[in-house]
Design an enzyme around this catalytic site. Structure first.
Site, PDB file in Angstrom:
ATOM      1  N   ASP A 138     -11.467  -7.410  -2.799  1.00  0.00           N
ATOM      2  CA  ASP A 138     -10.806  -5.571  -2.847  1.00  0.00           C
ATOM      3  C   ASP A 138      -9.436  -6.253  -2.014  1.00  0.00           C
ATOM      4  OD1 ASP A 138     -10.072  -3.407  -4.820  1.00  0.00           O
ATOM      5  OD2 ASP A 138     -11.526  -2.047  -4.141  1.00  0.00           O
ATOM      6  N   GLN A 249     -19.384  -3.544  -2.853  1.00  0.00           N
ATOM      7  CA  GLN A 249     -18.627  -2.622  -1.888  1.00  0.00           C
ATOM      8  C   GLN A 249     -19.571  -1.495  -2.480  1.00  0.00           C
ATOM      9  OE1 GLN A 249     -14.813  -2.432  -3.982  1.00  0.00           O
ATOM     10  NE2 GLN A 249     -13.946  -2.554  -2.765  1.00  0.00           N
ATOM     11  N   ARG A 279      -5.792   5.997   6.880  1.00  0.00           N
ATOM     12  CA  ARG A 279      -5.328   6.336   5.543  1.00  0.00           C
ATOM     13  C   ARG A 279      -7.147   6.083   5.463  1.00  0.00           C
ATOM     14  NH1 ARG A 279      -6.248   3.138   1.220  1.00  0.00           N
ATOM     15  NH2 ARG A 279      -5.033   3.737  -0.306  1.00  0.00           N
ATOM     16  N   ASP A 281      -9.359   5.733   3.231  1.00  0.00           N
ATOM     17  CA  ASP A 281      -9.330   5.584   1.911  1.00  0.00           C
ATOM     18  C   ASP A 281     -10.679   6.504   0.834  1.00  0.00           C
ATOM     19  OD1 ASP A 281      -8.800   2.767  -0.198  1.00  0.00           O
ATOM     20  OD2 ASP A 281     -10.693   2.716   0.401  1.00  0.00           O
ATOM     21  N   GLU A 323      -6.435   9.465   1.344  1.00  0.00           N
ATOM     22  CA  GLU A 323      -5.778   8.692  -0.171  1.00  0.00           C
ATOM     23  C   GLU A 323      -7.093   9.394  -1.217  1.00  0.00           C
ATOM     24  OE1 GLU A 323      -6.245   5.567  -3.470  1.00  0.00           O
ATOM     25  OE2 GLU A 323      -8.011   6.021  -2.146  1.00  0.00           O
ATOM     26  N   HIS A 392       0.176  -0.390  -3.486  1.00  0.00           N
ATOM     27  CA  HIS A 392      -0.262  -1.831  -3.591  1.00  0.00           C
ATOM     28  C   HIS A 392      -1.319  -1.099  -5.839  1.00  0.00           C
ATOM     29  CE1 HIS A 392      -3.047   0.445  -1.904  1.00  0.00           C
ATOM     30  NE2 HIS A 392      -4.713  -0.693  -2.278  1.00  0.00           N
ATOM     31  N   ASP A 393      -1.747   0.072  -5.286  1.00  0.00           N
ATOM     32  CA  ASP A 393      -2.490   0.223  -6.602  1.00  0.00           C
ATOM     33  C   ASP A 393      -1.231   0.483  -8.098  1.00  0.00           C
ATOM     34  OD1 ASP A 393      -5.121   0.167  -5.106  1.00  0.00           O
ATOM     35  OD2 ASP A 393      -5.149   1.730  -4.502  1.00  0.00           O
ATOM     36  N   ARG A 514      -3.338  -6.431  -9.840  1.00  0.00           N
ATOM     37  CA  ARG A 514      -2.634  -5.489  -9.080  1.00  0.00           C
ATOM     38  C   ARG A 514      -2.261  -6.422  -8.067  1.00  0.00           C
ATOM     39  NH1 ARG A 514      -6.854  -1.554  -6.380  1.00  0.00           N
ATOM     40  NH2 ARG A 514      -7.923  -3.405  -6.610  1.00  0.00           N
TER      41      ARG A 514
HETATM   42  C1  GLC Z   1      -8.468   2.606  -3.145  1.00  0.00           C
HETATM   43  C2  GLC Z   1      -7.666   1.665  -2.159  1.00  0.00           C
HETATM   44  C3  GLC Z   1      -7.379   0.751  -3.452  1.00  0.00           C
HETATM   45  C4  GLC Z   1      -9.211   0.083  -3.376  1.00  0.00           C
HETATM   46  C5  GLC Z   1      -9.789   1.717  -3.394  1.00  0.00           C
HETATM   47  C6  GLC Z   1     -11.355   0.844  -3.088  1.00  0.00           C
HETATM   48  O1  GLC Z   1      -7.912   3.271  -3.827  1.00  0.00           O
HETATM   49  O2  GLC Z   1      -6.126   1.597  -2.636  1.00  0.00           O
HETATM   50  O3  GLC Z   1      -6.746  -0.548  -3.551  1.00  0.00           O
HETATM   51  O4  GLC Z   1      -9.088  -0.766  -4.439  1.00  0.00           O
HETATM   52  O5  GLC Z   1     -10.084   2.416  -2.783  1.00  0.00           O
HETATM   53  O6  GLC Z   1     -11.340   0.799  -1.909  1.00  0.00           O
END
Ligand code: GLC
Length: 645
Positions: A138, A249, A279, A281, A323, A392-393, A514
């Site tokens: 990911d 994950q 950041r 996440d 984020e 990046h998303d 992506r």
């Molecule tokens: C955040 C990241 C994304 C990722 C997700 C899971 O949203 O920006 O790229 O897939 O987290 O970690």
């Protein structure tokens, strides 16, 4: 509660004794200042345990990290404490990239600092670079070890050196702290699979489908295409594991205080390497509650507050960025509201502004945007938006149904229109995006693609229609740079790079489009950034110009208020920035035709000699009391001096 007074005194005291008088005084004052935040947060999170013991554990680690902190970083701490608004200043300008796609590896990245300087960058977000699991990970968001750098990028010392080099150039290093989940291959998950109960409690593992089914009744699907559902059966652990994102994950159980302590240590470790912004996440997902979407739960803010308090004790130069790509109403909470005001993240992504920029350009209409942006709760004074056009998303169409209804639209239909427009499926669309994760149940379709491709620019910029695409890119960048947070450019967008046609060729990327908008930076294109004839130069110079103009406008300090004017032409977005140094009125034409703007808006905002700082020229009233805005015009209007342009 004072950790120097309770039963935890001894462990903290032992570390304090190793400090000089001056150091001890510093840390004692910080403990006195921030322990109440820590206690308040932990009490909310873990009502059933003895919080005092936990405060002691965390305080002891914070003091230890302070003791080990590099003197240069301690100096930075002092500097930041003396300038608490360092993140809010209009000089701040950000860039985000994958290390290897931008500059090979950590040691070689500084070779490109002149490029970043050209752009005005002083905030650099390097995408996940801690060791991820092998295979698909990911984009690095499946971390196997938080204390090891990805092998191909270098070692921990390279990261420390890079942070120091960047710091020397006035650039703050931003890294991800992936805290909702770890890779299935992380040691904690391995130990859980080996049957260690201590580590099983770090995760959500259920013996059968009863709990997963109950949760899934209200859980949205994040990756419906390649990872449907939120739980994965794992034979080794013999149970259903919570996996919000991909099946490898594993979501962490933040209701377990040991998880918090682990992450407090990771925060301190990264801060002591010289990371200035962490950041957080996928922070919205960290707390689970039956019967809800398991996003934006109040405890999310309490756990952020606990980690922040620990960082403030040891390393106040390190701040947090949330984020949370969530609906507009939930978003502002991440910058601290109510009891969490000033205690959580200083930065958060302005997802709502981002979505609205795309919506305005597709429709040539600002009515929904006016409604959505003015309906947002007030931004807390220390809160600073990360303003961005792309990251990046993928882009998810976070349009609030209530906002849509208020202006006579239907939320679902509008979201659908935006997907079709940016996928290039809608008649007349200039966009060239890709559909990401179509959800057959909700009808949602997210979109991938670089800014240039989504706005219709061709690869070489030599096609009919490219001038309009360049103009759209410029006005979109101006809106982002003129909002008053930190603008962050996604790597490649500053050169107008189009979608990578070979995105699926790399192993592990084939299912995730992506990667189409995560190209390797084209350094040949970058070489041409000053050659005015190229589209690369037109985009690059445009962005760099906005960064320079912005840096000199105190009105773009993030603490100043933004007010969207409600009574303008439907194709014109006008935003007033109020600042003691004088007002500013940003005016944007989001259409491809000339649009009128009433001159009185300037005088009503307190501007009597309107001067556009972007083009450095005065604005004159027409006979009809109007001024004309050319297609996709972008003006940042401040008080000028009569006769001086
Ligand atoms: C955040 C990241 C994304 C990722 C997700 C899971 O949203 O920006 O790229 O897939 O987290 O970690």
């Amino acid at each position: 509660m004072n950790p120097l007074a309770g039963p935890t005194k001894q462990s903290v005291q032992a570390v304090l004794n190793q400090l000089s008088d001056h150091e001890r005084e510093t840390i004692e004052l910080r403990l006195e200042r921030w322990t109440p935040d820590l206690v308040a947060a932990l009490t909310v999170l873990y009502p059933e345990i003895d919080v005092e013991e936990l405060v002691g554990r965390l305080a002891e680690r914070a003091v230890q990290a302070f003791r080990e902190r590099d003197p240069e970083l301690r100096r930075l701490d002092q500097r930041r404490l003396l300038t608490p608004d360092w993140l809010q200043q209009p000089t701040r300008f950000g860039y985000a990239c994958y290390t290897e796609r931008f500059g090979d590896n950590l040691a070689r990245l500084p070779e490109h600092l002149d490029y970043l300087r050209d752009l005005g960058v002083d905030y650099l977000h390097l995408m996940p670079l801690l060791r991820p699991r092998e295979g698909d990970n990911d984009g690095g968001y499946a971390v196997q070890s938080y204390r090891t750098v990805r092998e191909d990028l270098g070692e921990i010392d390279d990261l420390r050196n890079l942070a120091r080099t960047l710091r020397g150039q006035g650039i703050s290093l931003v890294l991800d702290l992936v805290l909702n989940h770890v890779a299935r291959e992380h040691e904690w998950a391995e130990r859980a699979r080996a049957g260690d109960d201590h580590y099983r409690r770090y995760f959500y593992i259920y013996p059968d489908r009863t709990a997963p089914d109950a949760y899934e009744r209200t859980l949205p699907d994040v990756f419906p295409d390649f990872a449907p559902g939120s739980f994965t059966h794992d034979d080794e652990v013999d149970g259903w594991v919570w996996t919000t994102f991909n099946e490898w994950q594993w979501d962490l159980n933040w209701a377990n205080p040991d998880v918090l302590v682990e992450f407090a240590e990771i925060v301190l470790f990264l801060a002591n390497l010289g990371v200035e912004v962490l950041r957080l996440d996928a922070i919205a997902f960290t707390w689970k509650r039956l019967g809800t979407s398991c996003q934006n739960q109040p405890e999310v803010h309490a756990l952020t507050q606990a980690l922040r308090a620990v960082a403030r004790i040891a390393c106040p130069a390190t701040v947090f960025k949330a984020e949370a790509i969530v609906g507009p109403r939930d978003l502002v909470q991440y910058l601290g509201q109510g009891e969490h005001a000033g205690r959580v993240s200083d930065l958060a992504y302005h997802n709502s502004l981002m979505v609205q920029v795309w919506s305005m350009l597709a429709t040539g209409n600002v009515v929904l945007t006016r409604q959505a942006l003015s309906a947002l709760p007030t931004t807390p004074p220390a809160g600073t938006w990360i303003c961005y056009l792309r990251c990046h998303d993928d882009i998810g169409w976070a349009i609030d149904d209530g906002d849509a209804r208020a202006v006579g639209l239907e939320g679902y239909a509008h979201r659908r229109f935006l997907s079709e427009w940016y996928a290039g499926e809608y008649p007349g669309s200039w966009a060239d995006g890709l559909v990401f994760q179509a959800n057959p149940v909700s009808g949602d379709k997210r979109i991938s693609g670089t800014a240039a491709s989504l706005l219709g620019l061709s690869a070489e910029g030599d096609m009919p229609g490219d001038d309009a695409a360049l103009a759209r890119l410029f006005v979109a960048s101006a809106i982002v740079c003129g909002w008053g947070g930190i603008p962050v450019i996604w790597s490649g967008d500053e050169l107008g790079m189009t979608n990578d046609p070979h995105w699926a060729d790399e192993p592990g990327h084939e299912d995730d489009n992506r990667w189409a908008h995560r190209p390797r930076l084209d350094w040949q294109r970058a070489e041409r950034r000053h050659d005015r004839a190229t589209s690369a130069s037109k985009v690059f110079e445009g962005v760099a110009h906005l960064a320079r103009v912005r840096a000199a406008l105190p009105q773009l300090h993030a603490a100043a208020d933004s007010t969207v004017l409600m009574h303008t032409d439907a194709g014109v977005l006008a935003v007033v920035r109020s600042h003691p140094s004088g007002p500013m009125l940003c005016v944007y034409n989001v259409t491809d035709s000339w649009r009128p703007f009433e001159y009185r808006h300037f005088t009503e905002a307190g501007i009597h000699h309107p001067h556009d700082a972007i083009e450095n020229r005065d604005i004159h009233i027409g006979d009809d009391g109007m001024v004309g805005l050319s297609p996709y015009a972008a003006w940042w209007v401040v008080e000028g001096r009569p006769g001086v342009s």
